[in-house]
Design a protein around this motif. Structure first.
Motif, PDB file in Angstrom:
ATOM      1  N   ASP A   1       5.786   3.610  10.829  1.00 11.43           N
ATOM      2  CA  ASP A   1       6.159   4.372   9.641  1.00 11.43           C
ATOM      3  C   ASP A   1       5.631   3.608   8.437  1.00 11.43           C
ATOM      4  O   ASP A   1       6.293   2.717   7.904  1.00 11.43           O
ATOM      5  CB  ASP A   1       7.674   4.560   9.566  1.00 11.43           C
ATOM      6  N   ASP A   2       4.412   3.945   8.007  1.00 13.35           N
ATOM      7  CA  ASP A   2       3.768   3.184   6.940  1.00 13.35           C
ATOM      8  C   ASP A   2       4.545   3.257   5.630  1.00 13.35           C
ATOM      9  O   ASP A   2       4.610   2.275   4.876  1.00 13.35           O
ATOM     10  CB  ASP A   2       2.344   3.701   6.722  1.00 13.35           C
ATOM     11  N   VAL A   3       5.147   4.420   5.350  1.00 11.19           N
ATOM     12  CA  VAL A   3       5.876   4.577   4.083  1.00 11.19           C
ATOM     13  C   VAL A   3       7.121   3.700   4.080  1.00 11.19           C
ATOM     14  O   VAL A   3       7.401   2.976   3.107  1.00 11.19           O
ATOM     15  CB  VAL A   3       6.244   6.056   3.876  1.00 11.19           C
ATOM     16  N   ARG A   4       7.859   3.727   5.159  1.00  9.44           N
ATOM     17  CA  ARG A   4       9.060   2.895   5.256  1.00  9.44           C
ATOM     18  C   ARG A   4       8.696   1.414   5.267  1.00  9.44           C
ATOM     19  O   ARG A   4       9.398   0.580   4.675  1.00  9.44           O
ATOM     20  CB  ARG A   4       9.818   3.281   6.526  1.00  9.44           C
ATOM     21  N   SER A   5       7.595   1.076   5.936  1.00 13.07           N
ATOM     22  CA  SER A   5       7.137  -0.321   5.959  1.00 13.07           C
ATOM     23  C   SER A   5       6.776  -0.793   4.562  1.00 13.07           C
ATOM     24  O   SER A   5       7.106  -1.921   4.170  1.00 13.07           O
ATOM     25  CB  SER A   5       5.936  -0.455   6.894  1.00 13.07           C
ATOM     26  N   MET A   6       6.089   0.058   3.799  1.00 18.44           N
ATOM     27  CA  MET A   6       5.719  -0.325   2.438  1.00 18.44           C
ATOM     28  C   MET A   6       6.959  -0.548   1.585  1.00 18.44           C
ATOM     29  O   MET A   6       7.020  -1.507   0.788  1.00 18.44           O
ATOM     30  CB  MET A   6       4.835   0.761   1.821  1.00 18.44           C
ATOM     31  N   HIS A   7       7.968   0.300   1.745  1.00 19.55           N
ATOM     32  CA  HIS A   7       9.208   0.135   0.986  1.00 19.55           C
ATOM     33  C   HIS A   7       9.864  -1.203   1.325  1.00 19.55           C
ATOM     34  O   HIS A   7      10.335  -1.937   0.434  1.00 19.55           O
ATOM     35  CB  HIS A   7      10.155   1.290   1.303  1.00 19.55           C
ATOM     36  N   GLU A   8       9.879  -1.563   2.607  1.00 17.96           N
ATOM     37  CA  GLU A   8      10.502  -2.821   3.015  1.00 17.96           C
ATOM     38  C   GLU A   8       9.755  -4.020   2.446  1.00 17.96           C
ATOM     39  O   GLU A   8      10.373  -4.973   1.936  1.00 17.96           O
ATOM     40  CB  GLU A   8      10.545  -2.910   4.542  1.00 17.96           C
ATOM     41  N   VAL A   9       8.440  -3.985   2.508  1.00 15.62           N
ATOM     42  CA  VAL A   9       7.650  -5.133   2.046  1.00 15.62           C
ATOM     43  C   VAL A   9       7.808  -5.338   0.541  1.00 15.62           C
ATOM     44  O   VAL A   9       8.027  -6.464   0.069  1.00 15.62           O
ATOM     45  CB  VAL A   9       6.165  -4.931   2.418  1.00 15.62           C
ATOM     46  N   ILE A  10       7.720  -4.264  -0.222  1.00 16.16           N
ATOM     47  CA  ILE A  10       7.862  -4.386  -1.677  1.00 16.16           C
ATOM     48  C   ILE A  10       9.270  -4.873  -2.019  1.00 16.16           C
ATOM     49  O   ILE A  10       9.457  -5.712  -2.912  1.00 16.16           O
ATOM     50  CB  ILE A  10       7.574  -3.030  -2.356  1.00 16.16           C
ATOM     51  N   THR A  11      10.268  -4.358  -1.315  1.00 19.11           N
ATOM     52  CA  THR A  11      11.648  -4.797  -1.559  1.00 19.11           C
ATOM     53  C   THR A  11      11.802  -6.288  -1.285  1.00 19.11           C
ATOM     54  O   THR A  11      12.378  -7.028  -2.109  1.00 19.11           O
ATOM     55  CB  THR A  11      12.616  -4.003  -0.671  1.00 19.11           C
ATOM     56  N   ARG A  12      11.303  -6.769  -0.168  1.00 20.52           N
ATOM     57  CA  ARG A  12      11.446  -8.182   0.178  1.00 20.52           C
ATOM     58  C   ARG A  12      10.696  -9.073  -0.792  1.00 20.52           C
ATOM     59  O   ARG A  12      11.211 -10.119  -1.219  1.00 20.52           O
ATOM     60  CB  ARG A  12      10.950  -8.414   1.608  1.00 20.52           C
ATOM     61  N   ARG A  13       9.487  -8.676  -1.153  1.00 25.91           N
ATOM     62  CA  ARG A  13       8.704  -9.518  -2.061  1.00 25.91           C
ATOM     63  C   ARG A  13       9.394  -9.654  -3.425  1.00 25.91           C
ATOM     64  O   ARG A  13       9.522 -10.760  -3.970  1.00 25.91           O
ATOM     65  CB  ARG A  13       7.301  -8.925  -2.236  1.00 25.91           C
ATOM     66  N   PHE A  14       9.854  -8.549  -3.994  1.00 27.69           N
ATOM     67  CA  PHE A  14      10.393  -8.623  -5.346  1.00 27.69           C
ATOM     68  C   PHE A  14      11.867  -9.032  -5.367  1.00 27.69           C
ATOM     69  O   PHE A  14      12.362  -9.474  -6.404  1.00 27.69           O
ATOM     70  CB  PHE A  14      10.167  -7.289  -6.071  1.00 27.69           C
TER      71      PHE A  14
END
Length: 691
Positions: A446-459
């Motif tokens: 799930d690329d969209v959900r993965s992108m949300h997780e990565v941005i959340t963790r980074r910031f």
């Protein structure tokens, strides 16, 4: 911007015949030249609904203010007329190859009374025979210096030749036997021209004839006991063979062929050409072009053929031209090449053997040329500054984004899902700031959900670092940084004790995600949930290189020649490369996993020592604690931990020889090449840090 319907020809005006057409702008400048088997069908494609046109084609037809055409009798004539008009008008929307450097040729001026051998660059002149191009001028001079022993052709300039004729004294080359000295009548004009013809014959690949002739003369001289003459002939043969060795044989049967390879991306294309004569690579050259129109690889090849052979005739057009893709249709191009040569020309794609292998070499050169071109372009400070300004204008940012972070998701059918974060500061890659992520919140694709997780963790990490430094306070100014005597900032909390920046201490001005509207929306939602509203977000979609902004129904289409688009593409491609490299390494490590990987504190060196001592995991698993302690560097506590780890792990299935059905005694993957045991699951060294 013009409306194409305002200059669209009336129905029935356009003939259904082969021809060449020109689009002109409001100032009557030709901006595009094209050819067609049927003018009516081709031009109708330009006047359809603008929404259905490729963005580059749409830009061309809205820039144009009129269209005109010329009818010809055959497609071959259309090809020739198209080439002539592109050379004459230099239209801005046509593919135009530009040399990535000025290539030197070995030239023989057969149009002079006394032909001269020299290095030439630039446009070719009538009556001059050219060989090459060569990568360097010194390579030409080395070859000529060897050949002048056997073919002492004039190499001096017109001024030196006239001065020698006036004084009756030849130049130094005439005294040492590397020039036949026609300036002082040592040979006649006819004899000197015969030497020049033999020189040209040798350069075209007919080498064996001269080698055999000199060997026969050397044998005759030896039989006549003319040993000094035989020694000179021996040295001449050595010089010819040395000159031949400079170009190794790559194709058998003394093949004459040109090999053309293309490396391209969405914005640019690089073309490399190898000139093979007599089975040897006699020259190499390359071009780079911006893809200002929607174009296929076959069309790029067709334009390359036009530029390469548009002004050549005779033997300058080889019997065989090997390409990565054929123009559509191929017959007119093949007929046009045959007309330039005066005999048949084979235009085809190599499928196997030496020609296929050589084509792969040419393709690698094309890829390297494209990478080098992009690197040179990116390293220019003025270009980088303009690119950042264009991005700021296109995305309506308050200032140029000096720090840009790009994120990409990579997986293999939902397994080993990872993400990458690459950082560009002032338009250049900052590889020490690269980070990589494993997707932990869920399983599957799930690329969209993965992108949300990565941005959340980074910031979330960024906010945590910001809070530690005192920046995350209500109404308070952050702590004033301490400055040392060298002017360096210390004690701000943004660096570790060793002076390195903390992992997520610095925020970007722009976040770029690899994808379209869904990925952009996910990234923006993650930032909003964290309360971050001062970081811009955009996405770059691969299909048409469109820039997507959060909440917009339509993408931002940057101009085709925009340096900003080029920088965004480079950032996106680097994120993709970094992500897929990590994903492949992670998958490879999973395939090579070992129970020893779970032993805390057991590094690669001691793993190697254990496997070398016991020979396999099977024997190590059956060993006692005392036997494990015999391995250098393994204490009793570590030995007990190893024994527990091996006992708790289920033994791997026995290896089976698929040819004989025999069950192998040793576990697979435990012995290296040369019989040395290797540590299964030894981690690879990879740039970046995992989070």
């Amino acid at each position: 911007m013009a409306d194409p319907s305002s200059y669209r020809p009336k129905p029935g005006e356009i003939p259904d015949s082969p021809g060449v057409y020109r689009f002109r702008d409001e100032h009557r400048r030709v901006i595009y030249v094209g050819k067609a088997k049927s003018l009516r069908q081709r031009l109708a494609n330009y006047f359809q609904d603008l929404a259905g046109l490729h963005p580059r084609t749409r830009s061309m037809v809205t820039t144009a203010a009129s269209v005109e055409w010329t009818v010809v009798s055959t497609e071959v004539e259309a090809l020739q007329l198209e080439y002539s008009w592109i050379k004459e008008y230099d239209p801005r929307f046509n593919v135009k190859y530009r040399d990535d450097k000025s290539y030197p040729y070995l030239a023989v001026t057969m149009n002079e009374e006394y032909p001269r051998v020299q290095v030439m660059r630039g446009h070719k002149k009538k009556g001059v025979r050219y060989f090459g191009p060569y990568a360097h001028a010194w390579a030409i001079r080395d070859t000529v210096d060897l050949l002048l022993r056997v073919f002492p052709v004039r190499t001096c300039s017109a001024g030196v030749f006239k001065n020698a004729a006036r004084t009756g004294r030849p130049c130094l080359l005439g005294y040492i036997g590397k020039c036949s000295a026609p300036c002082v009548d040592r040979v006649s004009a006819e004899e000197h021209r015969e030497l020049a013809d033999e020189f040209c014959d040798f350069m075209t690949g007919r080498t064996n004839t001269y080698i055999r002739r000199l060997e026969k003369q050397m044998a005759e001289a030896a039989d006549d006991m003319e040993y000094e003459r035989a020694a000179r002939l021996r040295d001449d043969i050595g010089a010819l063979k040395k000159a031949m060795e400079k170009n190794a044989v790559v194709l058998a049967d003394a093949t004459d062929a040109d090999l053309i390879a293309v490396a391209e991306d969405e914005l640019e294309a690089a073309v490399q050409i190898f000139h093979v004569r007599g089975g040897r690579v006699r020259g190499q050259r390359g071009w780079v072009t911006d893809k200002v129109e929607e174009i296929t690889t076959g069309a790029l090849v067709e334009h390359a053929l036009q530029q390469l052979y548009g002004e050549e005739t005779g033997d300058a057009v080889p019997k065989e031209v090997l390409v990565p893709a054929l123009p559509d249709p191929v017959e007119p191009v093949q007929e046009w090449l045959a007309g330039r040569r005066g005999s048949g020309v084979s235009l085809r794609i190599p499928q196997r053997g030496d020609k296929k292998a050589l084509m792969e070499t040419v393709e690698r050169n094309a890829q390297q040329a494209l990478v080098l071109h992009k690197t040179k372009r990116a390293s220019d400070l003025t270009t980088r500054s303009r690119a950042l300004e264009e991005i700021a204008d296109a995305l309506d940012l308050d200032s140029a984004p000096l720090r840009v972070e790009c994120y990409d998701i990579s997986h293999l059918q939902g397994d080993d899902v990872v993400a990458s974060m690459v950082v560009f500061e002032d338009g250049l890659a900052r590889k020490s700031e690269y980070r990589r992520f494993q997707i932990k919140g869920f399983a599957g694709q799930d690329d969209v959900r993965s992108m949300h997780e990565v941005i959340t963790r980074r910031f979330r990490r960024y906010l945590a670092e910001k809070e530690k430094t005192g920046e995350w306070t209500d109404g308070e100014n952050p702590e004033t940084p301490e400055i040392d005597r060298n002017g360096e900032i210390v004690g701000t909390g943004l660096t570790e004790d060793d002076g390195r920046p903390k992992k997520f201490a610095y925020p970007p001005q722009l976040v770029v995600v690899d994808g379209g509207a869904p990925q952009v929306a996910a990234a923006r939602r993650a930032l909003d949930e964290l309360g971050i509203d001062d970081i811009a977000v955009c996405g770059l979609a691969k299909r048409l290189e469109e820039v997507w902004l959060p909440g917009d129904d339509d993408p931002v289409v940057l101009p085709r020649t925009s340096e900003g688009l080029y920088l965004l593409q480079r950032v996106r491609d680097e994120a993709h490369r970094f992500a897929i490299t990590y994903q492949r390494a992670k998958r490879s490590k999973r395939f090579r996993s070992s129970p020893l990987d779970d032993v805390p504190g057991l590094g690669d060196t001691r793993k190697q020592a254990l496997l070398k001592h016991f020979g396999s995991l099977k024997k190590l698993r059956s060993a006692t604690i005392d036997q494990i302690c015999e391995v250098p560097g393994i204490g009793r506590k570590t030995a007990e931990t190893i024994a527990v780890a091996l006992a708790s792990s289920a033994p791997a299935a026995p290896a089976v020889n698929t040819a004989t059905g025999e069950i192998m005694e040793e576990e697979p993957g435990t012995m290296g090449s040369g019989g040395e045991p290797v540590a299964a699951g030894a981690p690879d060294e990879r740039r970046g840090q995992e989070t």
